[in-house]
Design an enzyme around this catalytic site. Structure first.
Site, PDB file in Angstrom:
ATOM      1  N   ASN A 136      -7.647  -5.999   9.912  1.00  0.00           N
ATOM      2  CA  ASN A 136      -7.574  -7.204   9.104  1.00  0.00           C
ATOM      3  C   ASN A 136      -8.965  -7.792   8.866  1.00  0.00           C
ATOM      4  O   ASN A 136      -9.965  -7.094   9.008  1.00  0.00           O
ATOM      5  CB  ASN A 136      -6.613  -8.238   9.693  1.00  0.00           C
ATOM      6  CG  ASN A 136      -5.815  -8.973   8.614  1.00  0.00           C
ATOM      7  OD1 ASN A 136      -6.384  -9.505   7.671  1.00  0.00           O
ATOM      8  ND2 ASN A 136      -4.503  -8.993   8.769  1.00  0.00           N
ATOM      9  N   ARG A 137      -9.065  -9.076   8.563  1.00  0.00           N
ATOM     10  CA  ARG A 137     -10.304  -9.649   8.062  1.00  0.00           C
ATOM     11  C   ARG A 137     -11.020 -10.530   9.089  1.00  0.00           C
ATOM     12  O   ARG A 137     -10.380 -11.197   9.899  1.00  0.00           O
ATOM     13  CB  ARG A 137     -10.023 -10.472   6.799  1.00  0.00           C
ATOM     14  CG  ARG A 137      -9.574  -9.632   5.630  1.00  0.00           C
ATOM     15  CD  ARG A 137      -9.002 -10.452   4.496  1.00  0.00           C
ATOM     16  NE  ARG A 137      -8.655  -9.614   3.358  1.00  0.00           N
ATOM     17  CZ  ARG A 137      -7.510  -8.939   3.247  1.00  0.00           C
ATOM     18  NH1 ARG A 137      -6.590  -9.036   4.204  1.00  0.00           N
ATOM     19  NH2 ARG A 137      -7.274  -8.179   2.192  1.00  0.00           N
ATOM     20  N   GLN A 178       1.349  -8.475  10.170  1.00  0.00           N
ATOM     21  CA  GLN A 178       0.897  -8.703   8.801  1.00  0.00           C
ATOM     22  C   GLN A 178       1.879  -8.021   7.855  1.00  0.00           C
ATOM     23  O   GLN A 178       2.021  -6.793   7.855  1.00  0.00           O
ATOM     24  CB  GLN A 178      -0.513  -8.123   8.597  1.00  0.00           C
ATOM     25  CG  GLN A 178      -1.112  -8.399   7.231  1.00  0.00           C
ATOM     26  CD  GLN A 178      -1.835  -9.735   7.146  1.00  0.00           C
ATOM     27  OE1 GLN A 178      -1.957 -10.450   8.140  1.00  0.00           O
ATOM     28  NE2 GLN A 178      -2.342 -10.078   5.972  1.00  0.00           N
ATOM     29  N   TYR A 223       2.208   2.525   4.741  1.00  0.00           N
ATOM     30  CA  TYR A 223       2.960   1.936   3.637  1.00  0.00           C
ATOM     31  C   TYR A 223       4.338   2.600   3.605  1.00  0.00           C
ATOM     32  O   TYR A 223       4.442   3.819   3.447  1.00  0.00           O
ATOM     33  CB  TYR A 223       2.287   2.216   2.302  1.00  0.00           C
ATOM     34  CG  TYR A 223       1.010   1.476   2.019  1.00  0.00           C
ATOM     35  CD1 TYR A 223       0.948   0.528   0.997  1.00  0.00           C
ATOM     36  CD2 TYR A 223      -0.167   1.750   2.710  1.00  0.00           C
ATOM     37  CE1 TYR A 223      -0.233  -0.125   0.684  1.00  0.00           C
ATOM     38  CE2 TYR A 223      -1.347   1.100   2.411  1.00  0.00           C
ATOM     39  CZ  TYR A 223      -1.376   0.165   1.401  1.00  0.00           C
ATOM     40  OH  TYR A 223      -2.550  -0.478   1.096  1.00  0.00           O
ATOM     41  N   HIS A 266     -10.851  -4.348   8.209  1.00  0.00           N
ATOM     42  CA  HIS A 266     -10.381  -3.119   8.862  1.00  0.00           C
ATOM     43  C   HIS A 266     -11.503  -2.298   9.488  1.00  0.00           C
ATOM     44  O   HIS A 266     -11.511  -1.061   9.402  1.00  0.00           O
ATOM     45  CB  HIS A 266      -9.588  -2.260   7.888  1.00  0.00           C
ATOM     46  CG  HIS A 266      -8.308  -2.884   7.433  1.00  0.00           C
ATOM     47  ND1 HIS A 266      -7.532  -3.682   8.254  1.00  0.00           N
ATOM     48  CD2 HIS A 266      -7.656  -2.828   6.226  1.00  0.00           C
ATOM     49  CE1 HIS A 266      -6.457  -4.077   7.582  1.00  0.00           C
ATOM     50  NE2 HIS A 266      -6.515  -3.593   6.361  1.00  0.00           N
ATOM     51  N   HIS A 292      -1.542   1.252   9.603  1.00  0.00           N
ATOM     52  CA  HIS A 292      -1.473   0.709   8.245  1.00  0.00           C
ATOM     53  C   HIS A 292      -0.583   1.560   7.330  1.00  0.00           C
ATOM     54  O   HIS A 292      -0.903   1.780   6.152  1.00  0.00           O
ATOM     55  CB  HIS A 292      -2.885   0.617   7.662  1.00  0.00           C
ATOM     56  CG  HIS A 292      -3.064  -0.424   6.600  1.00  0.00           C
ATOM     57  ND1 HIS A 292      -2.502  -0.307   5.349  1.00  0.00           N
ATOM     58  CD2 HIS A 292      -3.743  -1.595   6.601  1.00  0.00           C
ATOM     59  CE1 HIS A 292      -2.845  -1.352   4.610  1.00  0.00           C
ATOM     60  NE2 HIS A 292      -3.595  -2.151   5.350  1.00  0.00           N
ATOM     61  N   ASP A 294       0.763 -11.192   1.741  1.00  0.00           N
ATOM     62  CA  ASP A 294      -0.318 -10.518   2.456  1.00  0.00           C
ATOM     63  C   ASP A 294      -0.736 -11.462   3.581  1.00  0.00           C
ATOM     64  O   ASP A 294      -1.868 -11.938   3.620  1.00  0.00           O
ATOM     65  CB  ASP A 294      -1.485 -10.206   1.523  1.00  0.00           C
ATOM     66  CG  ASP A 294      -2.454  -9.193   2.122  1.00  0.00           C
ATOM     67  OD1 ASP A 294      -2.248  -8.792   3.285  1.00  0.00           O
ATOM     68  OD2 ASP A 294      -3.417  -8.806   1.432  1.00  0.00           O
ATOM     69  N   GLU A 316       2.148  -4.493   9.709  1.00  0.00           N
ATOM     70  CA  GLU A 316       1.044  -4.172  10.612  1.00  0.00           C
ATOM     71  C   GLU A 316       1.091  -5.085  11.835  1.00  0.00           C
ATOM     72  O   GLU A 316       0.728  -6.264  11.768  1.00  0.00           O
ATOM     73  CB  GLU A 316      -0.283  -4.342   9.880  1.00  0.00           C
ATOM     74  CG  GLU A 316      -0.377  -3.567   8.582  1.00  0.00           C
ATOM     75  CD  GLU A 316      -1.447  -4.133   7.665  1.00  0.00           C
ATOM     76  OE1 GLU A 316      -2.624  -4.171   8.084  1.00  0.00           O
ATOM     77  OE2 GLU A 316      -1.092  -4.565   6.549  1.00  0.00           O
TER      78      GLU A 316
END
Length: 353
Positions: free
Chosen positions: A80-81, A289, A182, A106, A180, A252, A317
């Site tokens: 993440n950020r 997340q 999808y 990430h 991560h 998000d 996540e």
């Protein structure tokens, strides 16, 4: 229970990449790469017994190197950020690469998702798997400390894929690891995920600014589009005029899990009504997340030459909160020498009649 190993290809740096095929004899198969610890495929049956792949990805290593949007990978050293890529440890400032709108995302430019991991397979009769190891050296992507990291994928005969993370360091550092992948339980990414029904056991979430950096507050989901405490179609409220949906381009956001006792609790479920497939997520982590594939735009062509269009996959996540090092009120992501970071997440698949 079987496991097979084969060569998937070579990276642009000419490092060999291996593919590990795990099968449990109940029609569930999982394929994992030691490049980025990527979950390449998950094959599971629908309510009629038809077995299909339910995750997004690529058919070759070049796709993952050049075109992938973190498909199926291990995100780290910090998932993440981090705001402006900047954080402090004991008063010392560390500056990370700013690889996403002026922030660190990430793990930076070459995070754990772009590394070739050492791999060891195992077959214990009722479960099979692969254990991955990577040494992230002191100063890599400007993180402090030599950090050893182990990630183990285990498939059992009840259609559970367990992911166990472990890390240790020789200098105080930060760590936040997740997978991560999808998911598209209907068709693996050929259509969107808006008809998927989602439930998240979370009464609060962490709102973000326009760069997806948390403000530091824990806001209630009550009377908001973020209330997934009961099953609801993802598409029901995703396009509402809500500031947080505008900031995220959809969902998000980190959800603050109600069960946060360090045990591996059921914290989210996804049901796809056409196929009948159900995915349950269990974790020891304090947050998850939920990302609704808002940055997919059809310009990435994935497996079987399928272009991944807008919102054709969703991510769940499990992790600590974004930008945690800059918010003392968030659960700590500090790892000290002599300590071990440990985390477990389980993806359990089934069908509903």
């Amino acid at each position: 229970m079987t496991i097979e190993e084969s060569t998937f290809g070579h990276t642009k740096e000419n490092k060999e990449v291996s593919l590990f095929k795990l099968s449990n004899g109940f029609e569930m198969k999982v394929e994992i790469l030691n490049y980025g610890g990527i979950i390449k495929n998950i094959f599971v049956p629908d309510r009629y017994g038809k077995v299909e792949d339910v995750v997004l990805g690529h058919d070759d290593i070049l796709g993952y190197e050049e075109k992938s949007d973190y498909f199926g990978c291990i995100a780290g050293r910090f998932a993440n950020r981090i705001n402006q890529g900047r954080f402090y440890i004991n008063g010392t400032q560390f500056q990370l690469p700013q690889n996403s709108n002026g922030n660190s995302l990430h793990g930076g430019v070459k995070g754990f998702d772009k590394q070739v991991w050492e791999a060891q397979v195992f077959n214990r009769g009722k479960e099979v798997g692969v254990s991955l190891f990577y040494l992230s050296k002191d100063g890599e992507e400007d993180y402090p400390g030599n950090m050893k990291c182990w990630v183990t994928y285990t498939l059992d005969n009840s259609n559970q894929l367990r992911i166990e993370y472990r890390a240790e360091t020789d200098k105080t550092t930060i760590v936040n690891l997740t997978n991560h992948t999808y998911f598209n339980l209907k068709d693996g990414g050929e259509t969107n995920i808006l008809d998927h029904n989602l439930r998240i056991y979370a009464s609060h979430y962490t709102p973000v600014d326009s760069n997806l950096i948390p403000f530091g507050t824990l806001d209630s989901v009550e009377d908001t589009p973020f209330d997934f405490r009961e099953f609801a179609p993802i598409g029901d409220k995703i396009d509402q005029e809500h500031t947080q949906l505008v900031n995220g381009g959809g969902y998000d956001h980190n959800f603050v899990l109600d069960k946060n006792n360090g045990e591996c609790n059921l914290i989210a479920s996804v049901y796809e009504p056409i196929s009948g497939r159900m995915l349950e997520v269990l974790t020891t982590e304090p947050g998850i997340q939920f990302y609704s594939g808002n940055f997919l735009k059809g310009d990435i062509v994935g497996k079987n030459n399928v272009p991944y269009e807008y919102r054709s996959g969703l991510c769940l996540e499990t992790q600590h909160f974004p930008d945690s090092p800059n918010h003392k009120q968030f659960p700590s992501t500090i790892l000290n020498p002599g300590e071990q970071f440990e985390s477990t997440t389980i993806y359990k698949f089934g069908v509903e009649p």
